[in-house]
Enzyme design. Structure first.
Site, PDB file in Angstrom:
ATOM      1  N   ASP A  44       0.859  -1.271   0.437  1.00 41.06           N
ATOM      2  CA  ASP A  44      -0.130  -0.150  -0.019  1.00 41.06           C
ATOM      3  C   ASP A  44       0.964   0.826   0.336  1.00 41.06           C
ATOM      4  OD1 ASP A  44       1.096   0.015   2.539  1.00 41.06           O
ATOM      5  OD2 ASP A  44      -1.425  -0.117   3.858  1.00 41.06           O
ATOM      6  N   HIS A 240      23.181   3.997 -19.099  1.00 42.66           N
ATOM      7  CA  HIS A 240      22.183   4.349 -18.209  1.00 42.66           C
ATOM      8  C   HIS A 240      22.285   3.386 -17.391  1.00 42.66           C
ATOM      9  CE1 HIS A 240      19.153   6.306 -21.443  1.00 42.66           C
ATOM     10  NE2 HIS A 240      20.561   7.150 -20.395  1.00 42.66           N
ATOM     11  N   ASP A 257      26.728  11.383 -13.941  1.00 39.74           N
ATOM     12  CA  ASP A 257      25.375  11.643 -14.738  1.00 39.74           C
ATOM     13  C   ASP A 257      24.210  12.092 -13.498  1.00 39.74           C
ATOM     14  OD1 ASP A 257      23.471  12.935 -16.445  1.00 39.74           O
ATOM     15  OD2 ASP A 257      23.703  11.971 -17.662  1.00 39.74           O
ATOM     16  N   ASP A 268      20.679  18.931 -15.312  1.00 42.11           N
ATOM     17  CA  ASP A 268      21.227  17.913 -16.425  1.00 42.11           C
ATOM     18  C   ASP A 268      22.489  17.592 -16.725  1.00 42.11           C
ATOM     19  OD1 ASP A 268      21.623  15.185 -17.775  1.00 42.11           O
ATOM     20  OD2 ASP A 268      20.580  15.969 -19.308  1.00 42.11           O
ATOM     21  N   HIS A 347      25.168   8.291 -28.398  1.00 40.75           N
ATOM     22  CA  HIS A 347      24.662   8.599 -28.279  1.00 40.75           C
ATOM     23  C   HIS A 347      24.703  10.105 -29.150  1.00 40.75           C
ATOM     24  CE1 HIS A 347      26.482  11.077 -25.713  1.00 40.75           C
ATOM     25  NE2 HIS A 347      26.907   9.782 -24.618  1.00 40.75           N
ATOM     26  N   HIS A 351      20.250  17.189 -26.053  1.00 38.67           N
ATOM     27  CA  HIS A 351      18.599  17.424 -25.907  1.00 38.67           C
ATOM     28  C   HIS A 351      18.102  18.655 -25.675  1.00 38.67           C
ATOM     29  CE1 HIS A 351      18.484  15.772 -21.802  1.00 38.67           C
ATOM     30  NE2 HIS A 351      19.987  15.160 -22.361  1.00 38.67           N
ATOM     31  N   HIS A 358      14.255  15.345 -21.063  1.00 40.70           N
ATOM     32  CA  HIS A 358      14.694  15.024 -21.871  1.00 40.70           C
ATOM     33  C   HIS A 358      12.848  15.330 -22.535  1.00 40.70           C
ATOM     34  CE1 HIS A 358      17.442  10.890 -21.424  1.00 40.70           C
ATOM     35  NE2 HIS A 358      18.152  12.170 -22.135  1.00 40.70           N
ATOM     36  N   GLU A 380      26.757  17.178 -24.646  1.00 40.79           N
ATOM     37  CA  GLU A 380      27.066  15.972 -23.876  1.00 40.79           C
ATOM     38  C   GLU A 380      27.844  14.933 -24.469  1.00 40.79           C
ATOM     39  OE1 GLU A 380      24.252  13.239 -22.003  1.00 40.79           O
ATOM     40  OE2 GLU A 380      22.551  15.412 -23.028  1.00 40.79           O
ATOM     41  N   TYR A 384      33.459   5.854 -25.167  1.00 35.76           N
ATOM     42  CA  TYR A 384      33.098   4.790 -24.508  1.00 35.76           C
ATOM     43  C   TYR A 384      34.056   3.770 -24.695  1.00 35.76           C
ATOM     44  CZ  TYR A 384      29.800   8.461 -23.417  1.00 35.76           C
ATOM     45  OH  TYR A 384      28.680   8.892 -22.843  1.00 35.76           O
ATOM     46  N   ARG A 401      31.987  11.030 -20.442  1.00 41.60           N
ATOM     47  CA  ARG A 401      31.243  12.223 -20.552  1.00 41.60           C
ATOM     48  C   ARG A 401      30.665  12.847 -20.285  1.00 41.60           C
ATOM     49  NH1 ARG A 401      27.074   8.767 -20.868  1.00 41.60           N
ATOM     50  NH2 ARG A 401      25.581   9.762 -18.574  1.00 41.60           N
ATOM     51  N   GLU A 403      28.790  17.036 -19.486  1.00 38.61           N
ATOM     52  CA  GLU A 403      27.600  17.169 -20.317  1.00 38.61           C
ATOM     53  C   GLU A 403      27.250  18.543 -19.370  1.00 38.61           C
ATOM     54  OE1 GLU A 403      24.109  14.913 -18.925  1.00 38.61           O
ATOM     55  OE2 GLU A 403      23.099  15.689 -20.598  1.00 38.61           O
TER      56      GLU A 403
HETATM   57  N1  GLY Z   1      20.888  12.064 -18.064  1.00 33.59           N
HETATM   58  C1  GLY Z   1      20.422  11.350 -19.234  1.00 33.59           C
HETATM   59  C2  GLY Z   1      20.604  12.700 -20.111  1.00 33.59           C
HETATM   60  O1  GLY Z   1      22.302  13.005 -19.884  1.00 33.59           O
HETATM   61  O2  GLY Z   1      20.349  12.654 -21.347  1.00 33.59           O
HETATM   62 MN    MN Z   2      22.719  13.772 -18.490  1.00 38.70          MN
HETATM   63 MN    MN Z   3      21.169  14.558 -20.933  1.00 37.31          MN
END
Ligand code: GLY
Ligand code: MN
Ligand code: MN
Length: 434
Positions: A44, A240, A257, A268, A347, A351, A358, A380, A384, A401, A403
């Protein structure tokens, strides 16, 4: 803790947005949006509630079981909100409700109804209209309401998707939204700085996640904008990754991240730094390359340019760099043509960012949409190198990465996350001095 600075968007801004939506609707139509439903986590226990971003954008109302109906007829518009009615017993158990009586004045709607009456009211309101702006498959409970009205032989007008109208509006941020995103970015930056200061060999990834969440909460951001990725060593090559249960090894990098959600707006940020406080030579080489991609791409993320143009530049720099380091072999132009970099940078460059991490809004073919003042986006780039890759030994298992979050301005762009260190010297100095 003083939370008096917790921002409250003026209600007039939400009202003005609804008016802009009404202007874009055809005559004799309605627009219907439901908020998120409460989600059970187990037994619950529910997840803490977070409103649907489109619904919040038009209402500033954060209770569950709510919906809005905007009606446009010749020479007449109407705004209606459906909310949970007051209930002393339920409010004693689960918290206060605004209620039907207060809703119109507080939220600046013409009328409010008990959500339990929605089927009856909707059946009546929709009966003589020619179109209803509605999106199926977003909120299942909303679909069920409409299906039940239809099953009872009431007319549902032709459905038109409202997403393009609202997503385009959300893509260009107002002054107030920019202030909230800037605050989300500040808090996120401070959390990354805390993570750098608190990182030591033999701590766990999730301890560092905890350090970040502590910093978010301290500044009024109760939630991360998405599940934080705290990935040490080769975990950083899982895009991810969020088990966050690894142990931090001396000599490895740590990729984080994570971004705060402040007043429903997302930050982000990704930073990658050495667990020991000092980059090794191969780590430095790949880090400098990623940083150069970010810096050169950032220069191109300005009005009338595009994410595509910036990414093309980043790919050029990356491919040249990978050839220089002996990770790719061959002619740079041919390698770009073959997209040989894709196994190391799989990637996109960035975005839109806003109420959703996103965020919504059309990107154009291959992300070639011209950038406009008031857009907010991430940049970003990443590299890798899988442990399985056929590359010089010293680069295997490194994932990086970096960003940042940018606001497009008349002068080019403003880096909203510039307070978060990313130069090697700044990171090493920060880590070694703590
Ligand atoms: N944290 C997700 C991205 O960087 O798009
Ligand atoms: Mn990110
Ligand atoms: Mn991002």
């Amino acid at each position: 803790m003083d939370l008096s600075y917790l921002a409250k968007m003026p209600q007039e801004e939400f009202t003005a947005r609804r008016e802009r939506v009404l202007e874009q609707m055809q005559d004799n139509s309605a627009l219907l949006i439901f908020t998120e439903s409460e989600k059970r986590r187990n037994s619950d226990c529910d997840y803490l509630f977070r409103p649907d971003s489109y619904f919040w954008y038009l209402t500033g109302f954060a209770e569950p079981q709510s919906a809005i109906l905007l009606v446009k007829q010749t020479n007449k518009t109407e705004s209606i909100i459906f909310v949970r009615k007051k209930d002393p017993l339920m409010e004693t158990w689960n918290g206060k409700r605004l209620g039907v009586e207060e809703a119109p004045k507080t939220l600046q709607f013409n009328e409010a109804f008990d959500i339990e009456e929605i089927k009856t009211i909707l059946a009546k309101k929709l009966a003589n209209l020619t179109a209803c702006y509605y999106v199926r498959d977003l909120q299942k409970w909303g679909d069920d309401v409409l299906d039940e009205i239809a099953a009872n032989n009431h007319k549902i007008p032709t459905l038109i998707d409202w997403q393009s109208i609202l997503s385009e509006m959300r893509l260009i941020k107002s002054e107030f939204e920019i202030a909230l995103i800037q605050q989300a970015c500040h808090i996120s930056s401070m959390a990354h700085i805390r993570a750098m200061k608190q990182t030591r060999p033999n701590r766990y990834e999730l301890e560092i996640e905890g350090e970040m969440l502590h910093e978010f909460t301290r500044f009024g951001a109760r939630f991360p904008a998405y599940n934080p990725i705290v990935a040490s060593g080769e975990n950083a090559c899982i895009l991810h990754y969020n088990e966050n249960d690894g142990i931090l090894k001396n000599g490895d990098l740590l990729l984080i991240d994570a971004g705060a959600e402040f007043a429903y707006y997302a930050g982000d940020i990704t930073r990658t730094f050495p667990i020991s406080g000092q980059f090794s030579e191969p780590q430095k080489e790949l880090y400098e390359l990623t940083l150069m991609m970010l810096q050169e791409a950032t220069k191109l993320l300005v009005p009338q340019s595009s994410i595509k143009a910036a990414n093309d530049k980043a790919v050029q720099i990356l491919t040249e760099g990978l050839v220089r380091l002996g990770i790719l072999k061959g002619n740079v132009t041919d390698l770009i043509e073959q997209k040989a970099y894709r196994q190391f940078y799989m990637h996109g460059l960035g975005h839109w960012l806003g109420l959703d991490v996103h965020d919504v809004g059309d990107y154009g073919a291959e992300r070639n949409r011209p950038l406009q003042i008031g857009m907010v986006l991430t940049v970003e780039p990443g590299i890798y190198i899988s442990t399985e890759a056929d590359v010089p030994e010293q680069y295997k298992g490194i994932g990086i990465r970096i960003e940042d979050n940018l606001l497009i301005t008349e002068y080019g762009n403003k880096n909203l996350t510039s307070g978060c260190p990313k130069d090697i010297a700044d990171i090493e100095q920060l880590m070694q001095s703590s």
